[in-house]
Design a protein around this motif. Sequence first.
Motif, mmCIF file in Angstrom:
data_model
loop_
_atom_site.group_PDB
_atom_site.id
_atom_site.type_symbol
_atom_site.label_atom_id
_atom_site.label_comp_id
_atom_site.label_asym_id
_atom_site.label_seq_id
_atom_site.Cartn_x
_atom_site.Cartn_y
_atom_site.Cartn_z
ATOM 1 N N PHE A 91 59.085 41.870 26.986
ATOM 2 C CA PHE A 91 60.138 40.402 26.646
ATOM 3 C C PHE A 91 60.775 40.072 27.774
ATOM 4 C CE2 PHE A 91 64.616 39.592 25.522
ATOM 5 C CZ PHE A 91 64.161 38.367 24.674
ATOM 6 N N THR A 92 61.195 41.181 28.644
ATOM 7 C CA THR A 92 61.944 40.651 29.944
ATOM 8 C C THR A 92 60.977 39.724 30.897
ATOM 9 O OG1 THR A 92 63.307 42.532 29.748
ATOM 10 C CG2 THR A 92 63.284 41.480 32.028
ATOM 11 N N LEU A 93 59.827 40.344 31.019
ATOM 12 C CA LEU A 93 58.737 39.440 31.768
ATOM 13 C C LEU A 93 58.653 38.039 31.292
ATOM 14 C CD1 LEU A 93 56.532 39.535 34.198
ATOM 15 C CD2 LEU A 93 55.157 40.351 32.478
ATOM 16 N N PHE A 94 58.447 37.864 29.824
ATOM 17 C CA PHE A 94 58.149 36.764 29.490
ATOM 18 C C PHE A 94 59.396 35.707 29.280
ATOM 19 C CE2 PHE A 94 54.442 38.740 27.291
ATOM 20 C CZ PHE A 94 53.496 38.125 28.178
ATOM 21 N N SER A 95 60.471 36.361 29.093
ATOM 22 C CA SER A 95 61.710 35.517 28.838
ATOM 23 C C SER A 95 62.423 35.232 30.300
ATOM 24 C CB SER A 95 62.801 36.130 28.194
ATOM 25 O OG SER A 95 63.236 37.302 28.691
ATOM 26 N N SER A 96 62.346 36.099 31.453
ATOM 27 C CA SER A 96 63.026 35.534 32.543
ATOM 28 C C SER A 96 62.008 35.772 33.870
ATOM 29 C CB SER A 96 64.241 36.616 32.873
ATOM 30 O OG SER A 96 63.648 37.945 33.072
ATOM 31 N N HIS A 97 60.891 36.020 33.504
ATOM 32 C CA HIS A 97 59.899 36.045 34.566
ATOM 33 C C HIS A 97 60.061 36.929 35.473
ATOM 34 C CE1 HIS A 97 57.803 32.575 32.493
ATOM 35 N NE2 HIS A 97 58.954 32.037 32.531
ATOM 36 N N ARG A 98 60.666 38.168 35.353
ATOM 37 C CA ARG A 98 60.773 39.203 36.377
ATOM 38 C C ARG A 98 60.443 40.492 35.589
ATOM 39 N NH1 ARG A 98 65.375 42.076 35.878
ATOM 40 N NH2 ARG A 98 66.858 41.371 34.261
ATOM 41 N N ILE A 99 60.152 41.440 36.249
ATOM 42 C CA ILE A 99 59.763 42.763 36.009
ATOM 43 C C ILE A 99 61.016 43.741 35.889
ATOM 44 C CG2 ILE A 99 58.287 44.907 36.434
ATOM 45 C CD1 ILE A 99 56.162 42.946 37.713
ATOM 46 N N ASP A 100 61.293 44.331 34.764
ATOM 47 C CA ASP A 100 62.390 45.264 34.714
ATOM 48 C C ASP A 100 62.232 46.493 35.246
ATOM 49 O OD1 ASP A 100 64.618 46.426 33.537
ATOM 50 O OD2 ASP A 100 64.069 46.992 31.719
ATOM 51 N N SER A 101 62.742 46.537 36.541
ATOM 52 C CA SER A 101 62.523 47.803 37.371
ATOM 53 C C SER A 101 63.080 49.275 36.683
ATOM 54 C CB SER A 101 63.212 47.897 38.718
ATOM 55 O OG SER A 101 64.419 47.701 38.593
ATOM 56 N N TYR A 102 64.229 48.886 36.038
ATOM 57 C CA TYR A 102 64.521 50.156 34.998
ATOM 58 C C TYR A 102 63.848 50.534 34.228
ATOM 59 C CZ TYR A 102 68.714 49.095 37.980
ATOM 60 O OH TYR A 102 69.789 49.103 39.227
ATOM 61 N N GLY A 103 63.145 49.721 33.386
ATOM 62 C CA GLY A 103 62.261 49.758 32.419
ATOM 63 C C GLY A 103 61.145 50.705 32.918
ATOM 64 N N LEU A 104 60.573 50.187 33.958
ATOM 65 C CA LEU A 104 59.507 50.952 34.528
ATOM 66 C C LEU A 104 59.768 52.611 35.096
ATOM 67 C CD1 LEU A 104 57.897 48.130 37.073
ATOM 68 C CD2 LEU A 104 57.054 48.940 34.811
ATOM 69 N N PHE A 105 60.946 52.566 35.375
ATOM 70 C CA PHE A 105 61.540 54.048 35.890
ATOM 71 C C PHE A 105 61.281 54.953 34.588
ATOM 72 C CE2 PHE A 105 65.048 56.925 36.136
ATOM 73 C CZ PHE A 105 64.495 57.605 37.178
ATOM 74 N N CYS A 146 59.175 55.644 22.069
ATOM 75 C CA CYS A 146 60.029 55.522 23.190
ATOM 76 C C CYS A 146 59.166 54.439 24.104
ATOM 77 C CB CYS A 146 60.790 56.681 23.805
ATOM 78 S SG CYS A 146 61.727 57.449 22.681
ATOM 79 N N MET A 147 58.074 54.844 24.567
ATOM 80 C CA MET A 147 57.210 54.446 25.367
ATOM 81 C C MET A 147 56.859 52.926 24.737
ATOM 82 S SD MET A 147 54.722 57.373 26.827
ATOM 83 C CE MET A 147 53.431 56.509 26.733
ATOM 84 N N PHE A 148 56.535 52.679 23.591
ATOM 85 C CA PHE A 148 56.219 51.549 22.872
ATOM 86 C C PHE A 148 57.549 50.726 23.165
ATOM 87 C CE2 PHE A 148 52.639 53.490 20.559
ATOM 88 C CZ PHE A 148 51.467 52.945 21.272
ATOM 89 N N ALA A 149 58.506 51.120 22.801
ATOM 90 C CA ALA A 149 59.778 50.279 22.726
ATOM 91 C C ALA A 149 60.109 49.872 24.212
ATOM 92 C CB ALA A 149 61.008 51.269 22.371
ATOM 93 N N VAL A 150 60.031 50.944 25.225
ATOM 94 C CA VAL A 150 60.141 50.252 26.518
ATOM 95 C C VAL A 150 59.291 49.155 27.237
ATOM 96 C CG1 VAL A 150 60.073 51.116 28.964
ATOM 97 C CG2 VAL A 150 61.605 52.583 27.248
ATOM 98 N N VAL A 151 57.892 49.462 26.826
ATOM 99 C CA VAL A 151 56.762 48.425 27.079
ATOM 100 C C VAL A 151 57.016 47.047 26.326
ATOM 101 C CG1 VAL A 151 54.423 47.898 26.614
ATOM 102 C CG2 VAL A 151 55.104 49.973 27.529
ATOM 103 N N ALA A 152 57.495 47.173 25.129
ATOM 104 C CA ALA A 152 58.013 46.036 24.574
ATOM 105 C C ALA A 152 59.264 45.319 25.077
ATOM 106 C CB ALA A 152 58.503 46.085 23.010
ATOM 107 N N LYS A 153 60.239 45.903 25.723
ATOM 108 C CA LYS A 153 61.445 45.486 26.504
ATOM 109 C C LYS A 153 60.996 44.947 27.832
ATOM 110 C CE LYS A 153 65.830 45.705 27.982
ATOM 111 N NZ LYS A 153 65.778 44.929 29.385
#
Length: 137
Positions: free
Chosen positions: A26-40, A16-23
Amino acid sequence: MTDKQKKFVNFILWICMFAVVAKILFTLFSSHRIDSYGLFVLSIFVASLLELHTFGKMSYIGGDSKGRQTDEMEEHIVRVSSKISYFALMVIVLIIMSVTEYLDGQEGFNNIPLMLVFCATIVTLPFVQFLVAKKYK
């Protein structure tokens, strides 16, 4: 929790941790923003993994057994680590606040929510100690 169950939960948490880090990446490289829910979610998984390795249980995702007795060493670890983590959190918030103000470069303080969080870290421990002392008096 048996050793077999702990290994299985450990394996699932790592996946699960690897999947969330991958997400997050992916969000960081595609839209240049950090996914705050993913960090949570990642923080919950990391906390659960650390608690599983420390105490053999997980209270963050509902794996805490109510009938289980805690020993004195576990209570001591929880007591000491909670106070240390409180002061570490205070220092981390201060560093984040200082860095964001330095990088912002404007006069005055603009990050009011972060300042409120820092003020809350200063007040939290004395307030909780006051409430606990009132309970026992």
